[in-house]
Design an enzyme around this catalytic site. Structure first.
Site, short mmCIF file in Angstrom:
data_model
loop_
_atom_site.label_atom_id
_atom_site.label_comp_id
_atom_site.label_asym_id
_atom_site.label_seq_id
_atom_site.Cartn_x
_atom_site.Cartn_y
_atom_site.Cartn_z
N GLY A 11 0.83 -1.21 0.00
CA GLY A 11 0.00 0.00 0.00
C GLY A 11 0.86 1.25 0.00
N ARG A 72 0.86 -4.96 -5.68
CA ARG A 72 0.97 -6.20 -4.92
C ARG A 72 1.19 -7.29 -5.95
NH1 ARG A 72 -3.10 -3.51 -1.30
NH2 ARG A 72 -1.92 -2.98 0.56
N ASP A 103 5.56 -4.95 6.01
CA ASP A 103 6.02 -6.28 6.40
C ASP A 103 6.11 -7.25 5.22
OD1 ASP A 103 5.97 -8.33 8.92
OD2 ASP A 103 4.77 -9.11 7.25
N THR A 125 4.36 2.46 5.56
CA THR A 125 2.95 2.03 5.55
C THR A 125 2.20 2.90 6.54
OG1 THR A 125 1.42 0.30 6.29
CG2 THR A 125 3.65 0.13 7.12
N ASP A 127 -0.06 1.93 8.38
CA ASP A 127 -0.57 1.10 9.47
C ASP A 127 0.28 1.14 10.75
OD1 ASP A 127 -2.52 0.31 7.66
OD2 ASP A 127 -1.42 -1.49 7.04
N ASP A 129 2.51 -0.90 11.61
CA ASP A 129 2.43 -2.26 12.16
C ASP A 129 3.75 -3.02 12.05
OD1 ASP A 129 2.41 -2.46 9.41
OD2 ASP A 129 0.74 -3.87 9.30
N ARG A 171 -5.26 -2.19 8.90
CA ARG A 171 -5.18 -3.64 8.70
C ARG A 171 -5.40 -4.36 10.03
NH1 ARG A 171 -1.55 -6.59 4.24
NH2 ARG A 171 -1.50 -4.51 3.40
#
Ligand code: ADP
Ligand code: F6P
Length: 319
Positions: A11, A72, A103, A125, A127, A129, A171
Site C-alpha cells: 500500500g 501487490r 512487512d 505504511t 498502518d 504495524d 489492517r
C-alpha cells in the site's frame, strides 16, 4: 557499490516519495548510479527499470502516493518469482536494492537477500504495524488526516446530537484508531489489541448521556470490526441516532506531514549508507530516536503492539 535500485511496494503511504528522493539523492551524492523499479516486485519481474537522476525526484518531497507506482505481486511470493527477481537485478548490474514498504514487502526483500542481492528495507505504511521501529513512514500523516475528518464529524455530531461511528484503516493494527481517537477526543476506541464488549461501550455511552453529553464519537479500527455493523448494533440496542463514516483511502493520500518527510529523508539516506557499508537483510529504522539497522528476521519475530498506555489514557479522559 556502484549501482543500486529502489522500489516501493504494498500500500502506498504519504512520505514514500520523500524516501525515494533521499535514496536517489544520497546514492548519487556518493557516486552511485540509481535505478527506479516501477510497480514494486511486479515491475521487477517485468524489468520496469527507469534511471533516476537528481532531477527525476525534484518537486516530489511534498507529494503523496509514490512516483515509482506500487503494486501487490502474488508471483513474488513463490520461489520461482524470487529466483527470477534476483536474476533480473543481476542482469541489470544492480548490487543493492532499497525496498520501501511494509512487512510483506520486507519478506520479499529478505528472499532477495538470501539470493545474494544486498537489500535494505525502509518501513513505509500508514498502518504503523512494523516491529522494532519508532514509527513507519505515512503513519503520522494518516493520523492527521483522520483527526481532521473527526473534527469535522464532531461539528455535525454536536449540531444534530448524534452518535458517530468512525472506521479507520490499519489492517490488523489499532495504531491509527488509537492515536486519532486520543487526539480527536473520541468517547470510545475499538482496537484489535484490546478485546471489547459491546454492552460496555453502550453503558459508557449511556453514562455520558446521563451526565449531559449530547453527542459521541466511537472510533473503530478496521481490524476490530466493521463500522457499519457496530453502528447498526448500537442503533438497535440504544435509542440513539447513529451515523457511520468509513474514512477509507483518503487516509492513504495527501501531502506528507513534516514529521513523515523528516523520517523518510532520514531513513532513505540511512538505507544508502547501510548498502555502502556492506549491510544486507536489514531494516533501516529509528528506535528511541536513534538510527538502527535491524535484521529482517528480528523484525518478523518481535511481537509488537501499539502503546496501550494511550488506550488507558484515552479511556480515562473520555470519562
Ligand atoms: P506491505 O508491504 O504493505 O505489508 P503486502 O503485504 O501487500 O504489503 O506485500 C506487498 C508485496 O510484497 C506482495 O504483493 C508481494 O509481492 C510481496 N510479499 C508479501 N509477502 C511475501 C512473502 N512472504 N514472500 C515474498 N514476497 C512477499
Ligand atoms: O496497508 C495499508 C492499507 O491501507 C491498510 O490499512 C488496509 O487494510 C489496506 O491497505 C487496504 O488495501 P487496498 O488499498 O488494497 O484496499
Amino acid at each position: 557499490m556502484k549501482k543500486i535500485a529502489v522500489l516501493t511496494s504494498g500500500g502506498d503511504a504519504p512520505g514514500m516519495n520523500a524516501a525515494v528522493r533521499a535514496v536517489v539523492r544520497a546514492g548519487i551524492y556518493h557516486g552511485m548510479e540509481v535505478l527506479g523499479v516501477q510497480r514494486g516486485y511486479s515491475g521487477l519481474l517485468q524489468e520496469e527499470f527507469t534511471p533516476m537522476t537528481l532531477g527525476s525526484v525534484a518537486d516530489t518531497i511534498q507529494r503523496g502516493g509514490t512516483v515509482l507506482y506500487t503494486a501487490r505481486c502474488e508471483a513474488f511470493k513463490t520461489e520461482e518469482g524470487q529466483d527470477r527477481g534476483a536474476e533480473v537485478l543481476r542482469n541489470h548490474g544492480v548490487e543493492g536494492l532499497v525496498v520501501i514498504g511494509g512487512d510483506g514487502s520486507f519478506r520479499g526483500a529478505l528472499a532477495l537477500h538470501r539470493r545474494g542481492i544486498a537489500t535494505v528495507g525502509v518501513p513505509g505504511t500508514i498502518d504503523n504495524d512494523i516491529a522494532c521501529c519508532d514509527a513507519t513512514i505515512g503513519f503520522d500523516t494518516a493520523v492527521n488526516t483522520a483527526i481532521e475528518a473527526i473534527d469535522k464529524i464532531r461539528d455535525t455530531a454536536t449540531s444534530h446530537e448524534r452518535t458517530y461511528v468512525v472506521e479507520v484503516m490499519g489492517r490488523n493494527a489499532g495504531d491509527i484508531a488509537l492515536h486519532a481517537g486520543l487526539a480527536g477526543g473520541a468517547e470510545s476506541i475499538l482496537i484489535p489489541e484490546r478485546p471489547f464488549v459491546m454492552d460496555d461501550i453502550i453503558r459508557k455511552l449511556e453514562r455520558g448521556v446521563s451526565r449531559g453529553k449530547k453527542h459521541s464519537i466511537i472510533l473503530v479500527a478496521e481490524g476490530a470490526g466493521k463500522g457499519m455493523e457496530i453502528g447498526k448494533y448500537l442503533a438497535e440496542h440504544t435509542g440513539f441516532e447513529v451515523r457511520v463514516t468509513v474514512l477509507g483511502h483518503i487516509q492513504r493520500g495527501g501531502a506528507p506531514s513534516a514529521k513523515d518527510r523528516v523520517l523518510a529523508s532520514t531513513l532513505g539516506a540511512y538505507a544508502v549508507d547501510l548498502l555502502r557499508t556492506g549491510a544486507s537483510g536489514k531494516m533501516a529504522a529509528t528506535q528511541n530516536g536513534v538510527l538502527e539497522a535491524v535484521d529482517f528476521e528480528t523484525v518478523f519475530t518481535t511481537p509488537r503492539q501499539p502503546d496501550l498506555r494511550l488506550y488507558e489514557l484515552a479511556d480515562m479522559l473520555a470519562i
